[in-house]
Design an enzyme around this catalytic site. Structure first.
Site, PDB file in Angstrom:
ATOM      1  N   GLN A 138       0.768   2.289   2.598  1.00  0.00           N
ATOM      2  CA  GLN A 138       0.782   2.170   1.141  1.00  0.00           C
ATOM      3  C   GLN A 138      -0.650   2.423   0.656  1.00  0.00           C
ATOM      4  OE1 GLN A 138       4.170   0.829  -0.185  1.00  0.00           O
ATOM      5  NE2 GLN A 138       4.417   1.764   1.834  1.00  0.00           N
ATOM      6  N   GLY A 163       7.932  -4.553  -6.890  1.00  0.00           N
ATOM      7  CA  GLY A 163       7.786  -3.660  -5.752  1.00  0.00           C
ATOM      8  C   GLY A 163       6.884  -2.467  -6.035  1.00  0.00           C
ATOM      9  N   HIS A 164       6.634  -1.685  -4.974  1.00  0.00           N
ATOM     10  CA  HIS A 164       5.713  -0.553  -5.089  1.00  0.00           C
ATOM     11  C   HIS A 164       6.239   0.520  -6.038  1.00  0.00           C
ATOM     12  CE1 HIS A 164       7.669   0.879  -1.043  1.00  0.00           C
ATOM     13  NE2 HIS A 164       8.508   0.964  -2.045  1.00  0.00           N
ATOM     14  N   ASN A 165       5.305   1.098  -6.798  1.00  0.00           N
ATOM     15  CA  ASN A 165       5.583   2.196  -7.724  1.00  0.00           C
ATOM     16  C   ASN A 165       6.474   1.812  -8.902  1.00  0.00           C
ATOM     17  OD1 ASN A 165       5.112   3.778  -4.903  1.00  0.00           O
ATOM     18  ND2 ASN A 165       4.415   5.012  -6.642  1.00  0.00           N
TER      19      ASN A 165
END
EC number: 2.3.1.191
Length: 342
Positions: free
Chosen positions: A192, A233-235
């Site tokens: 990440q 969460g990511h993005n």
């Protein structure tokens, strides 16, 4: 402080005699030197018995108290009053010798840096910002002006935070997102390498985690308020002026529009789009994208009117099931009699 002082500070109209005010309290608990408010009509009966020196009320109820501050939004103006009486956050000022500040970091004027704070290389802290003990600000981070980072807030590398933000204890911005791939060799981690950006005037509750993007940026928009124990969460992209209540989980790459409200324990699947002005009820499961302006509830979430009809029917299901079984047996019996007659 007098009621007239509060009226002047908030720009409100004073009705009745001026009085000395030493604190703020509820209608029920207020004493003769405290100010209170009425925002919910169900508490109107308490006006007659309150001992409060003054009450912030809408104009229609101002005649029910001796001293009133007349407000178009009593709850909001009560909040503004609380600012006038709020206690200072801590007694320390300046920059502690027991904080670690990298030589390449930049600290703005008027900052308060408590002991045991870590500020990494090339990090920038804006003017008037306070970092309480145990805060970690990684390399290449930027924190804006007049922010408040309570104890043990963690900003991982390259995280950026705008002006006038409040991050409560235990907030983690920029930890790795949950990115893994199943392979013949087992579960493999996907690096990440993105970051987190938080806009201006954002408040994030205790022990909330916002993960760094795989690539690019995980974004929280201006004016958004998040409760404790939220997972982003990511993005993910969250728009401006959203309200995200405790224990909400938003999976990766979902886009949340402006002015969205998510009640407690809402779960949102990944790669969805939640439109502007959407409201989602508690414990709802969002499995598909939602058009702007919708009010949703249930598991999986459906529009509010459908959800409410479902709630009405559910308690009746056991009795309906018994009646259905009885009708099935009666129908089978009728079929049997019809067969014998033929």
């Amino acid at each position: 402080m007098k009621v007239s002082d509060i009226a002047g500070a908030l720009g409100l109209k004073l009705k009745g005699p001026d009085r000395e005010i030493s604190g703020v309290n509820t209608l029920e608990a207020a004493g003769p030197e405290e100010i209170s408010f009425l925002a919910n009509p169900k508490y109107i009966p308490m006006l007659a018995g309150t001992r409060a020196a003054a009450v912030i009320v809408s104009e229609e109820y101002a005649g029910q108290v001796e001293t009133a501050l007349i407000s178009a939004n009593p709850y909001f103006d009560f909040g503004r009053t609380l600012h006038l009486f709020a206690r200072p956050q801590g007694s320390f000022s300046g920059i502690s010798d027991m904080a670690y500040i990298h030589p390449e970091a930049e600290i703005g004027g008027g900052c308060t840096i408590y002991p045991h704070v870590y500020i990494g290389a090339r990090a920038r802290i804006g003017e008037g910002t306070t970092l309480f003990p145990g805060c970690y600000v990684g390399e290449d981070c930027a924190v804006g002006e007049n922010c408040l980072l309570y104890p043990n807030v963690t900003l991982m590398a390259a995280t950026t935070v705008g002006d006038d933000c409040v991050l409560h204890s235990g907030v983690v911005l920029g930890a790795d997102g949950f990115g893994f791939a199943r392979t013949e060799y087992g579960i493999q981690k996907i690096p990440q390498i993105g970051r987190v950006h938080v806009g201006n005037d954002v408040e994030i509750g205790a022990n909330t985690a916002i993960d760094r993007a795989v690539l690019g940026v995980t974004t929280i928009g201006d004016g958004t308020k998040m409760d404790n124990l939220v997972q982003v969460g990511h993005n993910v992209t969250i728009g401006n002026d959203c309200l995200i209540v405790a224990q909400v989980g938003i999976s990766g790459s979902t886009h949340v529009g402006d002015r969205v409200t998510m009640a407690g324990q809402v779960g949102v699947a990944g790669h969805l789009t939640i439109g502007d002005d959407v409201t989602v009820g508690p414990k709802s499961g969002i499995a598909r994208s939602i058009e702007p302006g919708k009010t949703m509830g249930g598991q999986p979430a459906v529009e509010r009117d459908v959800y409410m009809r479902t709630l009405t029917v559910m308690p009746k299901l056991p009795d309906m099931y018994k009646r259905l079984r009885k009708l099935e047996k009666e129908l089978e019996a009728l079929k049997g009699e019809s067969g014998r007659d033929s």
